[in-house]
Every structure is written in C-alpha cells, then in structure tokens.
Design a protein around this motif. Structure first.
Motif, PDB file in Angstrom:
ATOM      1  N   LEU A 172       0.872  -1.094  -0.075  1.00  0.00           N
ATOM      2  CA  LEU A 172      -0.061   0.082   0.050  1.00  0.00           C
ATOM      3  C   LEU A 172       0.940   1.324   0.027  1.00  0.00           C
ATOM      4  CD1 LEU A 172      -2.730   1.516   0.289  1.00  0.00           C
ATOM      5  CD2 LEU A 172      -2.376   1.297   2.683  1.00  0.00           C
ATOM      6  N   PHE A 175       2.634   1.515  -3.657  1.00  0.00           N
ATOM      7  CA  PHE A 175       1.477   1.928  -4.716  1.00  0.00           C
ATOM      8  C   PHE A 175       1.276   3.447  -4.285  1.00  0.00           C
ATOM      9  CE2 PHE A 175       1.386  -2.719  -5.351  1.00  0.00           C
ATOM     10  CZ  PHE A 175       2.075  -2.660  -6.650  1.00  0.00           C
ATOM     11  N   TRP A 176       0.963   3.515  -3.254  1.00  0.00           N
ATOM     12  CA  TRP A 176       0.207   4.903  -2.967  1.00  0.00           C
ATOM     13  C   TRP A 176       1.312   5.991  -3.287  1.00  0.00           C
ATOM     14  CZ3 TRP A 176      -1.831   6.870   2.686  1.00  0.00           C
ATOM     15  CH2 TRP A 176      -2.755   7.759   2.363  1.00  0.00           C
ATOM     16  N   THR A 179       1.294   5.966  -7.356  1.00  0.00           N
ATOM     17  CA  THR A 179       0.035   6.578  -7.895  1.00  0.00           C
ATOM     18  C   THR A 179      -0.748   7.678  -7.429  1.00  0.00           C
ATOM     19  OG1 THR A 179      -1.415   5.075  -6.670  1.00  0.00           O
ATOM     20  CG2 THR A 179      -0.210   4.167  -8.427  1.00  0.00           C
ATOM     21  N   LYS A 181      -2.949   7.236  -5.524  1.00  0.00           N
ATOM     22  CA  LYS A 181      -4.282   7.086  -5.525  1.00  0.00           C
ATOM     23  C   LYS A 181      -4.488   5.760  -4.349  1.00  0.00           C
ATOM     24  CE  LYS A 181      -5.270   7.999 -10.456  1.00  0.00           C
ATOM     25  NZ  LYS A 181      -5.554   7.377 -11.595  1.00  0.00           N
ATOM     26  N   PRO A 182      -5.277   6.120  -3.229  1.00  0.00           N
ATOM     27  CA  PRO A 182      -5.263   5.250  -1.990  1.00  0.00           C
ATOM     28  C   PRO A 182      -6.273   3.911  -2.569  1.00  0.00           C
ATOM     29  CG  PRO A 182      -6.646   7.134  -1.636  1.00  0.00           C
ATOM     30  CD  PRO A 182      -5.654   7.373  -2.667  1.00  0.00           C
ATOM     31  N   SER A 185      -4.291   1.894  -4.923  1.00  0.00           N
ATOM     32  CA  SER A 185      -3.244   1.111  -4.239  1.00  0.00           C
ATOM     33  C   SER A 185      -3.693   0.020  -3.220  1.00  0.00           C
ATOM     34  CB  SER A 185      -2.666   2.163  -3.519  1.00  0.00           C
ATOM     35  OG  SER A 185      -2.044   3.355  -4.340  1.00  0.00           O
ATOM     36  N   LEU A 188      -4.545  -2.942  -5.369  1.00  0.00           N
ATOM     37  CA  LEU A 188      -3.183  -3.521  -5.856  1.00  0.00           C
ATOM     38  C   LEU A 188      -2.366  -4.597  -4.821  1.00  0.00           C
ATOM     39  CD1 LEU A 188      -2.055  -0.685  -8.084  1.00  0.00           C
ATOM     40  CD2 LEU A 188      -2.732  -3.072  -8.830  1.00  0.00           C
ATOM     41  N   ALA A 189      -2.491  -3.885  -3.660  1.00  0.00           N
ATOM     42  CA  ALA A 189      -1.919  -4.457  -2.374  1.00  0.00           C
ATOM     43  C   ALA A 189      -2.513  -5.715  -2.272  1.00  0.00           C
ATOM     44  CB  ALA A 189      -1.702  -3.444  -1.333  1.00  0.00           C
TER      45      ALA A 189
END
Length: 452
Positions: A172, A175-176, A179, A181-182, A185, A188-189
């Motif tokens: 998280l 990716f946060w 990107t 974008k929480p 993210s 994806l996580a």
C-alpha cells in the motif's frame, strides 16, 4: 478437581504446543492487522473503504460457493493419512483451473449488476477487474490452507497468514507513493498479496513431494462426497458473515459500508484470539477416539468462552477510545455496531470448535443445517427489518443473532450426541480457573528467576 485421563492430557499437551506457537503468531498478526486496518482505513476514508470492502468480499463469497466443498473433502483425505497426497494436490490444481475460470465469469456478472451498490457503481465497475480476475488465486489460497491443515503443517500456515497480514502494508505504501490513489493502491496491495500467498503455499506443499503430481478419479469422488455434505455449511458460514455487507451496500451506500466494515474488522481481529486454539484443534480432533474427545472438546470450549467474555468486556469499555485513536473521529459511528457484534464473536468462538467436532464425527450435514438456518434468518432480518430500521447497527444485531442461532443448534446436536449438558460445555469450573491461575503464577515465577 476435574479428573482428566492420560490420553486427554497428552492431547492437551499437543494442542497446547501447537496453540502456543499459533498464539505467538496470532499476537504478531493481531498487531499487524490493527496497523493494516488503521492505515488502510485512514488512507481510504469511509466511502472508499466501503468500495474496498465490497470488492474484496464478493470474491470470498463466490469462492466459498464455487468450491462445492472440494477443499474440505481433500483436507479430510489428507488427514486420514491413507491417501497419496500427490494425487490430492493434482486434483486440487485441476479443479482450481476449471472452477476458477467459471468463477471469474460469475464475478464479472455480479460486479456489473446495477443493484449491487447504492451510489457510485461506476467506480466499482471500473475497479472490478482487480476483484474478479483474482478469484482463481483466492480459490488456490483456500485450498492451500486446507492442505496445510489436513497435513497438520500449522507452523507454516501461521507463517503464511502472518505474511498475508504484512505484505499489504508494504505494498500500500509503495503503490500510494507511485500512484497517489489510495483506493487503487489498496486493491493492488490486496491482489498481489493473494497471489504471493497462494503460490507460496502451493510451492511449499509441492516441495514436500518433489513436485510430482498425479490425478485420481476415485479421490475426486471421495473428496466431493465428503465435502459435498458440508459444502453448504462452508458457503453459509461465509455468507452469514458477509451477507450484511451486500445489504448495507445496496441499501445504505458506500460510506455506511465503510463504517460497518471497520466494526466488523475490529470484531474479527478479536475473534483471531480463540482461533489460535481452534486452528490446530481440527486436525488433532480428527485423530481422537470418541471417549477422549468427550473430555477435550467441552474443556477447550468453556476455557475459550471464559477468555472471550473478559476480552469482549475490555473492548466494550475501551472500544470508543480504540476507534478514535486508530481510525479518527470520522469513524466514531463504527463503535456502536462493534458493541452489537461482540456477543456474536463469543458465539463464533464456540461455533468453530463445535463445527470441528461435528466434522470429526463425519456429520458435516448437521453443520450445513445449522448454518442454513442462520443465514436464512439473517437475510430475512437484514432485509425486512433491522437495516431499514436501525441502519448499520441493525446489521450488527442481525449478525449476532444469526451467529447465536447457528451455535445453539450445534450445541443441542452436540448435547444429544454426547449427553454432556450445555452448562458443562459453556461454563468453566472454579477448579479450572484456579488451575489456570496457578499455571500463570508458576510461569511468572520461572520467568522471574530465569537468568538475564
């Protein structure tokens, strides 16, 4: 003083040994899950947390229905020690590919159903590929846990579950950062964590048998025969815990679902404590004779009930402060649903052990009947009264009532099979409390006198 025969004492030692290791892992996972829930919830906010809950819940429901009890049947074959595990694993992999593809199609259809969410359906449909394409790996993860349980590989299962709690936190953050974008993210996580854990489990099992697989039509039929009788209990067991998510989503919207999801996640973290004992209980219980089991099962249940009462009392008193510290004041409305869920967590802690006992007696159909009654009543209460009248608090009330219905049904079945009174199953004896106090006192002395 309660007298326990030598066989039961040996079994308790084995259970205690597995449970101590599991409990140590549970403490770690408990902390990781608290951290993960706090980070994810603060990052997402109520509305996005609701969408995340929906996108991760539906795959679990589809898998619990689509596996038709095959994983449980394979676990039973593995625990029996009479079957070639390489052929069981081979059957599982083939089933995962075929059934997984069918479930992906079902997932696509469900996520494009307009009535699934009140409000922001466009966001759900845009992000839904992360959910329905990961379904085969969710199925593989479920089968992997069944294999580890059946072969009594509790220590590795503990490691895998700890990994599943830790990886999303790291991913998280990564990716946060990349990107900004929480919600994307978080998905994806979660998706990558499911893939890593499921594949790691299969690799571990495969290495135990030199990656040699086989297939067996006879094994397949036996697994379906056993698992099929308990299949509805597995599906209904998941449905009774998650059907309220679907009703809250479709009737109240994402923000209400986000708040309710926090309540449920906190309640289930509490439930992970008795699961430290119930996890190794099933494979141990499968190997016990009826006489020995008649002593072990009620002793374990009444000890767990006593512990859960104390834990739930503590959460009820300090829960409001916990919600504010972990998630912030905007999630304070999650506290009252949490209070209504606590009695249900006590019921579920009893239910897990009774269910294991019924499985070991080759009576999975009884569990299916109990779960079916609970989920039917839960759906009716949610749809017609509790959620329209009381909102997310009503969903929590309905869930706790349903959990107790299922547990009470199994309690009466257990009483009729064993002739042990319900009081003897649920209420701990004063002599047992004194034994526990002496045990912890002696352990404290040993630690205090141990060399630095």
């Amino acid at each position: 003083m309660t007298q326990i025969n030598s066989k039961t004492k040996e079994t308790l030692k084995s259970l205690a040994g597995s449970s101590i290791a599991t409990f140590a892992t549970t403490v770690i996972r408990f902390g990781l899950r608290l951290v993960k829930n706090a980070i994810f919830t603060r990052a997402l906010g109520p509305a996005d947390r609701g969408i995340f809950n929906l996108l991760t819940t539906i795959p679990d429901l589809i898998v619990s229905f689509g596996n038709i009890g095959f994983g449980t049947g394979c676990m039973y074959l593995i625990s029996d020690r009479k079957y070639d595990i390489r052929k069981i694993v081979g059957n599982m992999l083939v089933f995962t590919v075929v059934a997984g593809l069918i479930m992906v199609v079902i997932g696509y259809v469900l996520f494009h159903f307009e009535g699934i969410l009140q409000g922001n359906t466009a966001t759900v449909q845009t992000l839904s590929p992360f959910a329905f394409l990961i379904i085969p790996f969710v199925l593989l993860q479920t089968f992997g846990e069944d294999m580890l349980l059946g072969s009594n590989k509790i220590h590795f299962l503990n490691k895998i579950r700890t990994l599943f709690s830790f990886i999303p936190i790291v991913l998280l953050a990564v990716f946060w950062f990349l990107t900004g974008k929480p919600l994307l993210s978080a998905l994806l996580a979660w998706s990558i964590s499911v893939v890593v854990v499921s594949v790691s489990t299969i690799i571990y099992v495969s290495r135990q048998h030199d990656y040699k697989y086989g297939l067996s039509g006879v094994y397949f039929k036996e697994a379906l025969s056993y698992g099929g009788r308990g299949f509805f209990s597995i599906f209904a067991g998941v449905l009774v815990k998650r059907v309220d998510y679907l009703f809250v989503s479709s009737m109240l919207g994402t923000e209400a679902l986000g708040l309710y999801g926090v309540s449920v996640s906190m309640a289930e973290i509490i439930l992970s404590i008795p699961q430290a004992l119930s996890l190794p209980f099933l494979p141990i219980r499968l190997g016990l004779a009826k006489k020995d089991a008649s002593e072990l099962t009620p002793l374990v249940i009444r000890t767990v009930v006593f512990a859960m009462l104390l834990i739930c009392l503590g959460v009820a008193v300090g829960g409001k402060l916990i919600v504010i510290v972990m998630f912030g004041k905007k999630f304070l409305n999650a506290y009252h649903p949490l209070l209504w869920l606590l009695p249900g967590m006590i019921a579920l802690s009893i239910h897990d052990f009774l269910k294991s006992d019924m499985y070991s007696r080759n009576r999975p159909g009884l569990v299916s009947w109990a779960e079916g009654a609970a989920v039917t009543i839960n759906i009716g209460m949610n749809y017609f009264y509790f959620i329209p009248t009381y909102g997310i608090e009503g969903a929590a009330i309905s869930s706790s009532v349903a959990y107790w219905i299922s547990t009470i049904v199994l309690l009466f079945y257990y009483r009729s099979l064993t002739q042990i009174s319900i009081k003897g199953v649920l209420f701990i004896k004063w002599s047992e409390i004194k034994q526990m106090m002496r045990y912890f006192k002696n352990r404290g002395k040993k630690i205090g006198h141990s060399p630095p």
